[in-house]
Design a protein around this motif. Structure first.
Motif, PDB file in Angstrom:
ATOM      1  N   ILE A  94     -29.258 -10.196   0.033  1.00  0.00           N
ATOM      2  CA  ILE A  94     -28.162  -9.316  -0.377  1.00  0.00           C
ATOM      3  C   ILE A  94     -27.227  -9.047   0.802  1.00  0.00           C
ATOM      4  N   LEU A  95     -27.793  -8.772   1.968  1.00  0.00           N
ATOM      5  CA  LEU A  95     -26.978  -8.509   3.160  1.00  0.00           C
ATOM      6  C   LEU A  95     -26.078  -9.706   3.473  1.00  0.00           C
ATOM      7  N   GLN A  96     -26.654 -10.923   3.384  1.00  0.00           N
ATOM      8  CA  GLN A  96     -25.855 -12.127   3.644  1.00  0.00           C
ATOM      9  C   GLN A  96     -24.735 -12.259   2.619  1.00  0.00           C
ATOM     10  N   GLY A  97     -25.018 -11.892   1.376  1.00  0.00           N
ATOM     11  CA  GLY A  97     -23.997 -11.922   0.326  1.00  0.00           C
ATOM     12  C   GLY A  97     -22.808 -11.044   0.679  1.00  0.00           C
ATOM     13  N   PHE A  98     -23.075  -9.864   1.218  1.00  0.00           N
ATOM     14  CA  PHE A  98     -21.982  -8.977   1.623  1.00  0.00           C
ATOM     15  C   PHE A  98     -21.226  -9.535   2.815  1.00  0.00           C
ATOM     16  N   LYS A  99     -21.939 -10.065   3.786  1.00  0.00           N
ATOM     17  CA  LYS A  99     -21.293 -10.616   4.990  1.00  0.00           C
ATOM     18  C   LYS A  99     -20.351 -11.760   4.629  1.00  0.00           C
ATOM     19  N   ASP A 100     -20.710 -12.540   3.603  1.00  0.00           N
ATOM     20  CA  ASP A 100     -19.915 -13.698   3.198  1.00  0.00           C
ATOM     21  C   ASP A 100     -18.748 -13.332   2.279  1.00  0.00           C
ATOM     22  N   SER A 101     -18.661 -12.078   1.869  1.00  0.00           N
ATOM     23  CA  SER A 101     -17.705 -11.687   0.823  1.00  0.00           C
ATOM     24  C   SER A 101     -16.486 -10.956   1.363  1.00  0.00           C
ATOM     25  N   CYS A 102     -15.409 -11.008   0.565  1.00  0.00           N
ATOM     26  CA  CYS A 102     -14.192 -10.252   0.886  1.00  0.00           C
ATOM     27  C   CYS A 102     -14.102  -9.005   0.013  1.00  0.00           C
ATOM     28  N   ALA A 103     -15.044  -8.855  -0.931  1.00  0.00           N
ATOM     29  CA  ALA A 103     -15.030  -7.688  -1.807  1.00  0.00           C
ATOM     30  C   ALA A 103     -16.391  -7.508  -2.462  1.00  0.00           C
ATOM     31  N   ALA A 104     -16.673  -6.257  -2.792  1.00  0.00           N
ATOM     32  CA  ALA A 104     -17.844  -5.932  -3.609  1.00  0.00           C
ATOM     33  C   ALA A 104     -17.326  -5.217  -4.846  1.00  0.00           C
ATOM     34  N   ILE A 105     -17.721  -5.729  -5.998  1.00  0.00           N
ATOM     35  CA  ILE A 105     -17.321  -5.092  -7.254  1.00  0.00           C
ATOM     36  C   ILE A 105     -18.557  -4.422  -7.827  1.00  0.00           C
ATOM     37  N   PHE A 106     -18.471  -3.113  -8.011  1.00  0.00           N
ATOM     38  CA  PHE A 106     -19.574  -2.345  -8.574  1.00  0.00           C
ATOM     39  C   PHE A 106     -19.285  -2.093 -10.048  1.00  0.00           C
ATOM     40  N   PHE A 107     -20.138  -2.619 -10.903  1.00  0.00           N
ATOM     41  CA  PHE A 107     -20.003  -2.452 -12.346  1.00  0.00           C
ATOM     42  C   PHE A 107     -20.879  -1.272 -12.758  1.00  0.00           C
ATOM     43  N   ILE A 108     -20.255  -0.108 -12.928  1.00  0.00           N
ATOM     44  CA  ILE A 108     -20.991   1.127 -13.202  1.00  0.00           C
ATOM     45  C   ILE A 108     -21.042   1.351 -14.716  1.00  0.00           C
ATOM     46  N   THR A 109     -22.193   1.111 -15.287  1.00  0.00           N
ATOM     47  CA  THR A 109     -22.428   1.368 -16.709  1.00  0.00           C
ATOM     48  C   THR A 109     -23.508   2.447 -16.786  1.00  0.00           C
ATOM     49  N   PRO A 110     -23.818   2.937 -17.978  1.00  0.00           N
ATOM     50  CA  PRO A 110     -24.927   3.892 -18.076  1.00  0.00           C
ATOM     51  C   PRO A 110     -26.256   3.298 -17.580  1.00  0.00           C
ATOM     52  N   ASP A 127      -9.113  -3.848   6.119  1.00  0.00           N
ATOM     53  CA  ASP A 127      -8.298  -4.298   4.988  1.00  0.00           C
ATOM     54  C   ASP A 127      -8.723  -5.661   4.449  1.00  0.00           C
ATOM     55  N   LYS A 128      -9.609  -6.343   5.134  1.00  0.00           N
ATOM     56  CA  LYS A 128     -10.060  -7.668   4.675  1.00  0.00           C
ATOM     57  C   LYS A 128     -11.293  -7.568   3.762  1.00  0.00           C
ATOM     58  N   PHE A 129     -11.652  -6.348   3.359  1.00  0.00           N
ATOM     59  CA  PHE A 129     -12.779  -6.143   2.450  1.00  0.00           C
ATOM     60  C   PHE A 129     -12.430  -5.012   1.493  1.00  0.00           C
ATOM     61  N   SER A 130     -12.656  -5.249   0.206  1.00  0.00           N
ATOM     62  CA  SER A 130     -12.384  -4.225  -0.810  1.00  0.00           C
ATOM     63  C   SER A 130     -13.665  -3.778  -1.485  1.00  0.00           C
ATOM     64  N   ILE A 131     -13.742  -2.486  -1.719  1.00  0.00           N
ATOM     65  CA  ILE A 131     -14.801  -1.918  -2.558  1.00  0.00           C
ATOM     66  C   ILE A 131     -14.136  -1.565  -3.880  1.00  0.00           C
ATOM     67  N   ILE A 132     -14.542  -2.255  -4.935  1.00  0.00           N
ATOM     68  CA  ILE A 132     -13.921  -2.096  -6.250  1.00  0.00           C
ATOM     69  C   ILE A 132     -14.971  -1.518  -7.195  1.00  0.00           C
ATOM     70  N   THR A 133     -14.722  -0.305  -7.670  1.00  0.00           N
ATOM     71  CA  THR A 133     -15.678   0.362  -8.543  1.00  0.00           C
ATOM     72  C   THR A 133     -15.060   0.510  -9.924  1.00  0.00           C
ATOM     73  N   LEU A 134     -15.742  -0.068 -10.908  1.00  0.00           N
ATOM     74  CA  LEU A 134     -15.286  -0.016 -12.300  1.00  0.00           C
ATOM     75  C   LEU A 134     -16.324   0.712 -13.133  1.00  0.00           C
ATOM     76  N   VAL A 135     -15.890   1.686 -13.901  1.00  0.00           N
ATOM     77  CA  VAL A 135     -16.793   2.509 -14.699  1.00  0.00           C
ATOM     78  C   VAL A 135     -16.607   2.160 -16.176  1.00  0.00           C
ATOM     79  N   PHE A 136     -17.724   1.894 -16.837  1.00  0.00           N
ATOM     80  CA  PHE A 136     -17.699   1.481 -18.245  1.00  0.00           C
ATOM     81  C   PHE A 136     -18.491   2.449 -19.110  1.00  0.00           C
ATOM     82  N   ASN A 137     -18.071   2.552 -20.370  1.00  0.00           N
ATOM     83  CA  ASN A 137     -18.839   3.284 -21.372  1.00  0.00           C
ATOM     84  C   ASN A 137     -19.945   2.388 -21.904  1.00  0.00           C
TER      85      ASN A 137
END
Length: 146
Positions: free
Chosen positions: A51-67, A91-101
């Motif tokens: 998981i740590l390597q996945g973050f190091k290799d990425s330009c963004a993390a998208i968090f899919f927040i469902t119940p 600025d070269k990394f984004s934290i994107i949080t999306l909340v779903f019903n």
């Protein structure tokens, strides 16, 4: 030498895997290299290390927040890794949080550590995809013939 694709990390609960695979497939059609645990970590991979390597290799993390997005250990770790990458890459990394019903209209609960970042509650999956593309720290390429 080929151009390195921009990797995007998808953080989610296993119960949401069918939905997440659709996002993965769509982002790949758009040219992104998507980090998804089931594909990125072969059997025997140390989970935290993978998981740590996945973050190091990425330009963004998208968090899919469902119940379903309830922490059982790894989610807090993923949030911490994302915040560390944001601090290191700026600025070269984004934290994107999306909340779903959920199906019962119950809404996902944003983890405390993610509340310091803007999060969106898209009305549908197309809106969610638009939010992802707007929030990524990259410039999408010009449209041209294949």
């Amino acid at each position: 030498m080929g151009v390195k694709k921009m990797k995007v990390f998808l953080s989610h609960k296993g119960a949401d895997k069918p939905m997440i695979r659709q996002y993965k497939n769509t982002l790949e059609i758009l040219g992104f290299d998507v980090w998804l645990d089931e594909d990125a970590m072969p059997a025997g991979t140390a989970l935290h290390k993978g998981i740590l390597q996945g973050f190091k290799d990425s330009c963004a993390a998208i968090f899919f927040i469902t119940p379903n997005y309830i922490d059982e250990g790894f989610l807090e770790t993923e949030v911490n890794y994302a915040i560390t990458e944001k601090m290191q890459k700026g600025d070269k990394f984004s934290i994107i949080t999306l909340v779903f019903n959920g199906d019962d209209r119950k809404i996902g609960e944003v983890p405390e550590l993610l509340k310091t970042y803007v999060w969106k509650q898209p009305g549908n999956h197309l809106e969610a995809l638009q939010e992802i593309i707007k929030a990524l720290p990259i410039k999408v390429g010009e449209v041209r013939y294949r």
